[in-house]
Design a protein around this motif. Sequence first.
Motif, PDB file in Angstrom:
ATOM      1  N   TYR A  50       0.840  -1.196   0.000  1.00 55.79           N
ATOM      2  CA  TYR A  50       0.000   0.000   0.000  1.00 55.79           C
ATOM      3  C   TYR A  50       0.873   1.244   0.000  1.00 55.79           C
ATOM      4  O   TYR A  50       1.780   1.385   0.819  1.00 55.79           O
ATOM      5  N   ASN A  51       0.589   2.143  -0.936  1.00 53.89           N
ATOM      6  CA  ASN A  51       1.290   3.421  -1.041  1.00 53.89           C
ATOM      7  C   ASN A  51       0.309   4.511  -0.630  1.00 53.89           C
ATOM      8  O   ASN A  51      -0.669   4.773  -1.341  1.00 53.89           O
ATOM      9  N   ASN A  52       0.554   5.138   0.525  1.00 46.88           N
ATOM     10  CA  ASN A  52      -0.401   6.121   1.032  1.00 46.88           C
ATOM     11  C   ASN A  52      -0.446   7.402   0.198  1.00 46.88           C
ATOM     12  O   ASN A  52      -1.461   8.081   0.158  1.00 46.88           O
ATOM     13  N   LYS A  53       0.623   7.744  -0.497  1.00 47.43           N
ATOM     14  CA  LYS A  53       0.612   8.967  -1.326  1.00 47.43           C
ATOM     15  C   LYS A  53      -0.273   8.785  -2.561  1.00 47.43           C
ATOM     16  O   LYS A  53      -0.966   9.696  -2.976  1.00 47.43           O
ATOM     17  N   LYS A  54      -0.247   7.581  -3.128  1.00 48.13           N
ATOM     18  CA  LYS A  54      -1.071   7.288  -4.312  1.00 48.13           C
ATOM     19  C   LYS A  54      -2.422   6.682  -3.933  1.00 48.13           C
ATOM     20  O   LYS A  54      -3.302   6.563  -4.772  1.00 48.13           O
ATOM     21  N   ALA A  55      -2.553   6.279  -2.673  1.00 41.15           N
ATOM     22  CA  ALA A  55      -3.760   5.595  -2.176  1.00 41.15           C
ATOM     23  C   ALA A  55      -4.088   4.379  -3.046  1.00 41.15           C
ATOM     24  O   ALA A  55      -5.223   4.164  -3.456  1.00 41.15           O
ATOM     25  N   THR A  56      -3.042   3.586  -3.337  1.00 43.79           N
ATOM     26  CA  THR A  56      -3.228   2.381  -4.148  1.00 43.79           C
ATOM     27  C   THR A  56      -2.509   1.190  -3.507  1.00 43.79           C
ATOM     28  O   THR A  56      -1.557   1.356  -2.753  1.00 43.79           O
ATOM     29  N   ILE A  57      -3.000   0.020  -3.858  1.00 41.77           N
ATOM     30  CA  ILE A  57      -2.379  -1.227  -3.440  1.00 41.77           C
ATOM     31  C   ILE A  57      -1.782  -1.870  -4.689  1.00 41.77           C
ATOM     32  O   ILE A  57      -2.507  -2.150  -5.644  1.00 41.77           O
ATOM     33  N   THR A  58      -0.473  -2.069  -4.685  1.00 40.12           N
ATOM     34  CA  THR A  58       0.160  -2.793  -5.779  1.00 40.12           C
ATOM     35  C   THR A  58       0.130  -4.261  -5.406  1.00 40.12           C
ATOM     36  O   THR A  58       0.586  -4.650  -4.329  1.00 40.12           O
ATOM     37  N   TYR A  59      -0.442  -5.050  -6.293  1.00 40.22           N
ATOM     38  CA  TYR A  59      -0.578  -6.488  -6.069  1.00 40.22           C
ATOM     39  C   TYR A  59       0.285  -7.244  -7.072  1.00 40.22           C
ATOM     40  O   TYR A  59       0.233  -6.971  -8.269  1.00 40.22           O
ATOM     41  N   THR A  60       1.084  -8.178  -6.566  1.00 41.51           N
ATOM     42  CA  THR A  60       1.912  -9.024  -7.428  1.00 41.51           C
ATOM     43  C   THR A  60       1.584 -10.479  -7.146  1.00 41.51           C
ATOM     44  O   THR A  60       1.560 -10.913  -5.992  1.00 41.51           O
ATOM     45  N   TYR A  61       1.329 -11.214  -8.226  1.00 41.16           N
ATOM     46  CA  TYR A  61       1.030 -12.644  -8.189  1.00 41.16           C
ATOM     47  C   TYR A  61       2.218 -13.365  -8.794  1.00 41.16           C
ATOM     48  O   TYR A  61       2.646 -13.041  -9.905  1.00 41.16           O
ATOM     49  N   ASP A  62       2.782 -14.340  -8.067  1.00 40.29           N
ATOM     50  CA  ASP A  62       3.977 -15.050  -8.527  1.00 40.29           C
ATOM     51  C   ASP A  62       3.781 -16.552  -8.372  1.00 40.29           C
ATOM     52  O   ASP A  62       3.812 -17.083  -7.268  1.00 40.29           O
ATOM     53  N   SER A  63       3.584 -17.229  -9.497  1.00 42.10           N
ATOM     54  CA  SER A  63       3.363 -18.680  -9.470  1.00 42.10           C
ATOM     55  C   SER A  63       4.543 -19.443 -10.068  1.00 42.10           C
ATOM     56  O   SER A  63       4.388 -20.589 -10.495  1.00 42.10           O
ATOM     57  N   ARG A  64       5.710 -18.848 -10.079  1.00 45.26           N
ATOM     58  CA  ARG A  64       6.860 -19.480 -10.729  1.00 45.26           C
ATOM     59  C   ARG A  64       7.360 -20.740 -10.023  1.00 45.26           C
ATOM     60  O   ARG A  64       8.073 -21.528 -10.626  1.00 45.26           O
ATOM     61  N   GLN A  65       6.962 -20.967  -8.770  1.00 45.54           N
ATOM     62  CA  GLN A  65       7.375 -22.193  -8.079  1.00 45.54           C
ATOM     63  C   GLN A  65       6.284 -23.261  -8.075  1.00 45.54           C
ATOM     64  O   GLN A  65       6.452 -24.323  -7.488  1.00 45.54           O
ATOM     65  N   ASP A  66       5.178 -22.999  -8.763  1.00 47.31           N
ATOM     66  CA  ASP A  66       4.101 -23.983  -8.872  1.00 47.31           C
ATOM     67  C   ASP A  66       4.451 -24.939 -10.011  1.00 47.31           C
ATOM     68  O   ASP A  66       4.378 -24.576 -11.181  1.00 47.31           O
ATOM     69  N   GLU A  67       4.855 -26.150  -9.652  1.00 47.60           N
ATOM     70  CA  GLU A  67       5.305 -27.126 -10.644  1.00 47.60           C
ATOM     71  C   GLU A  67       4.225 -27.495 -11.653  1.00 47.60           C
ATOM     72  O   GLU A  67       4.525 -27.859 -12.779  1.00 47.60           O
ATOM     73  N   ASN A  68       2.953 -27.417 -11.264  1.00 49.64           N
ATOM     74  CA  ASN A  68       1.871 -27.866 -12.139  1.00 49.64           C
ATOM     75  C   ASN A  68       1.086 -26.729 -12.776  1.00 49.64           C
ATOM     76  O   ASN A  68       0.140 -26.981 -13.519  1.00 49.64           O
ATOM     77  N   GLY A  69       1.430 -25.504 -12.501  1.00 49.71           N
ATOM     78  CA  GLY A  69       0.666 -24.378 -13.036  1.00 49.71           C
ATOM     79  C   GLY A  69       1.469 -23.550 -14.008  1.00 49.71           C
ATOM     80  O   GLY A  69       2.591 -23.889 -14.386  1.00 49.71           O
ATOM     81  N   GLU A  70       0.857 -22.453 -14.424  1.00 48.43           N
ATOM     82  CA  GLU A  70       1.550 -21.508 -15.293  1.00 48.43           C
ATOM     83  C   GLU A  70       2.602 -20.793 -14.448  1.00 48.43           C
ATOM     84  O   GLU A  70       2.308 -20.285 -13.384  1.00 48.43           O
ATOM     85  N   LYS A  71       3.782 -20.743 -14.942  1.00 45.79           N
ATOM     86  CA  LYS A  71       4.859 -20.064 -14.210  1.00 45.79           C
ATOM     87  C   LYS A  71       4.883 -18.610 -14.673  1.00 45.79           C
ATOM     88  O   LYS A  71       5.376 -18.301 -15.748  1.00 45.79           O
ATOM     89  N   GLU A  72       4.315 -17.753 -13.842  1.00 39.51           N
ATOM     90  CA  GLU A  72       4.229 -16.353 -14.237  1.00 39.51           C
ATOM     91  C   GLU A  72       4.327 -15.436 -13.025  1.00 39.51           C
ATOM     92  O   GLU A  72       4.077 -15.838 -11.891  1.00 39.51           O
ATOM     93  N   LYS A  73       4.676 -14.210 -13.312  1.00 39.46           N
ATOM     94  CA  LYS A  73       4.706 -13.159 -12.300  1.00 39.46           C
ATOM     95  C   LYS A  73       4.070 -11.936 -12.939  1.00 39.46           C
ATOM     96  O   LYS A  73       4.575 -11.423 -13.939  1.00 39.46           O
ATOM     97  N   VAL A  74       2.938 -11.491 -12.379  1.00 41.74           N
ATOM     98  CA  VAL A  74       2.199 -10.356 -12.916  1.00 41.74           C
ATOM     99  C   VAL A  74       1.806  -9.421 -11.779  1.00 41.74           C
ATOM    100  O   VAL A  74       1.658  -9.843 -10.639  1.00 41.74           O
ATOM    101  N   SER A  75       1.628  -8.150 -12.116  1.00 40.86           N
ATOM    102  CA  SER A  75       1.263  -7.144 -11.119  1.00 40.86           C
ATOM    103  C   SER A  75       0.155  -6.254 -11.644  1.00 40.86           C
ATOM    104  O   SER A  75      -0.029  -6.112 -12.858  1.00 40.86           O
ATOM    105  N   THR A  76      -0.547  -5.635 -10.715  1.00 37.87           N
ATOM    106  CA  THR A  76      -1.539  -4.630 -11.055  1.00 37.87           C
ATOM    107  C   THR A  76      -1.677  -3.664  -9.880  1.00 37.87           C
ATOM    108  O   THR A  76      -1.204  -3.929  -8.776  1.00 37.87           O
TER     109      THR A  76
END
Length: 140
Positions: A81-107
């Motif tokens: 959470y960035n209080n100046k921008k009043a936003t939450i940056t979310y990052t999803y990282d599944s690169r260690q999931d052997e059976n899933g898509e190995k990806e890292k994405v943010s929003t």
Amino acid sequence: MKMLRICVVMLLLTLFTVACSKSMSSNEAAKKGYVVYGQRDILNYDLFEGFLDKVTSNENAAVKFAIYTIEGDPIFHYLEYNNKKATITYTYDSRQDENGEKEKVSTSCKTINLVDGVYALADCDDVETGKRFYATQKSE
């Protein structure tokens, strides 16, 4: 004697596989300060509550999650959470999931809401990525 050799080989293969595993165990994740959603329990939930308190007080905050798949692989979720921008940056990282898509994405998201015992992000720039985060409320 042949059966003994087979057992020894199987044991060595098992030990080699476990030793080569890149995944962080749930106990290791908890020791490293992650909120851990395992198969049976939630560890370090107080870290998430502290994050929510800081967001409510408009203070900079961050929290990291390790949520484990049925196979035992971690999928990491990071909220900052960035209080100046009043936003939450979310990052999803599944690169260690052997059976899933190995990806890292943010929003970037504007809020986190509690609905029916589940926390979810809302008003995200990338709606699909934002939908990947959810955290159940810990029951007393």
